[in-house]
Design an enzyme around this catalytic site. Structure first.
Site, PDB file in Angstrom:
ATOM      1  N   ASP A 141     -20.191  90.669  57.670  1.00  0.00           N
ATOM      2  CA  ASP A 141     -20.868  91.082  58.906  1.00  0.00           C
ATOM      3  C   ASP A 141     -22.384  91.058  58.779  1.00  0.00           C
ATOM      4  OD1 ASP A 141     -18.466  91.535  60.260  1.00  0.00           O
ATOM      5  OD2 ASP A 141     -18.303  93.570  59.478  1.00  0.00           O
ATOM      6  N   MET A 187     -15.840  87.464  64.003  1.00  0.00           N
ATOM      7  CA  MET A 187     -15.887  88.860  63.610  1.00  0.00           C
ATOM      8  C   MET A 187     -17.295  89.416  63.830  1.00  0.00           C
ATOM      9  SD  MET A 187     -13.601  89.040  60.142  1.00  0.00           S
ATOM     10  CE  MET A 187     -11.806  89.043  60.187  1.00  0.00           C
ATOM     11  N   ARG A 189     -18.485  93.743  64.677  1.00  0.00           N
ATOM     12  CA  ARG A 189     -18.213  94.897  65.533  1.00  0.00           C
ATOM     13  C   ARG A 189     -19.424  95.313  66.349  1.00  0.00           C
ATOM     14  NH1 ARG A 189     -14.294  98.513  65.524  1.00  0.00           N
ATOM     15  NH2 ARG A 189     -13.402  97.459  63.728  1.00  0.00           N
ATOM     16  N   LEU A 296      -9.332  83.893  58.350  1.00  0.00           N
ATOM     17  CA  LEU A 296      -9.784  82.585  57.882  1.00  0.00           C
ATOM     18  C   LEU A 296     -11.289  82.573  57.667  1.00  0.00           C
ATOM     19  CD1 LEU A 296      -7.704  80.241  60.232  1.00  0.00           C
ATOM     20  CD2 LEU A 296      -7.160  80.971  57.905  1.00  0.00           C
TER      21      LEU A 296
END
Length: 418
Positions: A141, A187, A189, A296
């Site tokens: 991230d 991805m 958040r 992945l």
């Protein structure tokens, strides 16, 4: 041989290069004649006294670990609360450390892991136990504070940019009679670094991805649909990259999977691409395809960035060095010297400045219309995906990865009741 044992553990979602860090930690400790134990499944392994003797692994296996994805010793999503709220667990942890003469604790993970390493250092100090705690950075991230980038991100960013560029060629070839819009879910958040990296796939506004949706900007459905229509009418097709964490002006996630929580207390996300695809099809009538790469993105060792791979090993080596030098409650972070040529170095940073802080995309990295990245972002991101990391292949055409023996250490304490 230095007196004492070093305990290494992995935490949170794994990356394509976290084992490269583990390999560097073990190799550096061996060179300094320090015994290394690994906790099976992160901090839970330490609490359960489920420890692994890395000394049983051959030098060749440890070298092979550097190009093997996943988490060699198992990871976990388990966050210790404050010393007051979780005192029994902390005291148990200290018992295990004492029983195995652990004097150095290296916790390889993201923000929550940095927080845990910091708290364990406070615990040891409060009980007068000689322990040096080092947080070791890892996350796809890229949201850890202080460090310029996080090992794991560069490889996931490379996978994302390559996948989007390749998929765009497919969409462009079929757009006349088939798919007009393709949506890729990345991805991320609260920070849109991985979605932003998709912007490296193209150079001009008409190149894919023509639209990037970032959590740093509130999702406006009307504006999004209007932008999709505009791109399709101009280009003939449109590729959208959406971060899983995009939310509306009220802060509600667009993809909130039933309000479920993970073990860190985070809302379970996933499904934003399918939601957006439904809205595009319903409102605009275009044929849409979407994809959710999910694991992945973080497991694609075959597309690892050499920059990322080198940095993952550098922080592991530095973590051992800092621990044996007597440093405590610090993390080896990456400091950028220049963009072109790209130069970087490793320096120690206090865990107190990293734990519970989150690095989001700067406003200067986001295009004014909110649907893409700026040249400044491109200068930051480009060096992180450069180069290919060596990977041996077997006669079967598949990568040659290693599976460690993971020989357990004999327990010395009563079983822990969770």
């Amino acid at each position: 041989m230095a007196q004492g044992t070093l305990l290494y553990a992995q935490s949170g979602g794994v990356t394509a290069v976290i084992n490269a860090t583990a390999s560097a930690v073990i190799a550096e400790a061996r060179a300094r004649k320090v015994k290394v134990l690994a906790a099976r499944n992160g901090i839970l392994g330490a609490l359960r006294e489920d420890l692994i003797d890395t000394g049983k692994e051959s030098a060749a296996a440890i070298r092979a670990l550097a190009h093997t994805p996943g988490g060699a010793f198992g990871s976990c999503r388990f966050k210790l609360k404050s010393l007051e709220a979780d005192r029994a667990r902390y005291e148990r942890l200290l018992e295990v450390l004492r029983a195995h003469d652990v004097r150095w604790f290296l916790y390889n993970g993201g923000n929550d892991s940095a927080d845990t390493a910091w708290k364990v250092s406070q615990l040891a100090e409060a009980f007068g136990y000689p322990l040096h705690c080092i947080g070791v950075p890892k996350t796809i991230d890229n949201d850890l504070a202080v460090t310029d980038t996080c090992p794991g991100f560069g490889s996931a960013a490379k996978y994302t940019a390559v996948s989007v560029r390749e998929a765009a060629l497919d969409v462009a070839a079929m757009a006349d009679t088939s798919t007009k819009v393709f949506i890729y879910e990345a991805m991320g958040r609260h920070a849109g670094w991985l979605a932003a990296a998709a912007g490296l796939a193209g150079q001009s506004p008409d190149d894919a991805p023509q639209i990037i949706l970032l959590p740093e900007r509130a999702y406006d459905e009307a504006a999004f649909l209007a932008q999709v229509r505009k791109v399709v009418e101009r280009v003939g097709w449109c590729v959208v990259v959406a971060s899983e964490g995009i939310h509306n002006a009220d802060g509600q996630f667009v993809a909130d999977a039933g309000g479920a929580k993970d073990s860190f207390g985070h809302t379970q996300l996933g499904g934003v691409a399918s939601y957006l695809a439904g809205r595009v099809k319903e409102a605009l009538g275009y044929k849409v395809h979407w994809t959710l790469p999910d694991y992945l993105q973080r497991s694609a060792r075959h597309l690892a960035s050499h920059t990322d791979w080198a940095q993952a090993q550098a922080v592991g080596k530095a973590a051992v060095r800092y621990a044996l030098e007597g440093r405590n409650a610090v993390m080896p972070v990456i400091v950028r010297g220049s963009d072109a040529p790209y130069r970087w170095r490793i320096e120690p940073a206090p865990l107190a400045k990293i734990a519970n802080h989150e690095k989001k995309m700067p406003a200067s990295f986001i295009r004014k219309d909110g649907f893409g990245i700026t040249e400044r972002a491109r200068r930051y991101l480009q060096p992180l995906i450069q180069g290919e990391a060596p990977l041996p292949y077997g006669r079967d055409g598949l990568p040659k990865y290693v599976t460690l023996k993971n020989v357990p250490v004999a327990r010395k304490l009563p079983a822990w009741k969770e």
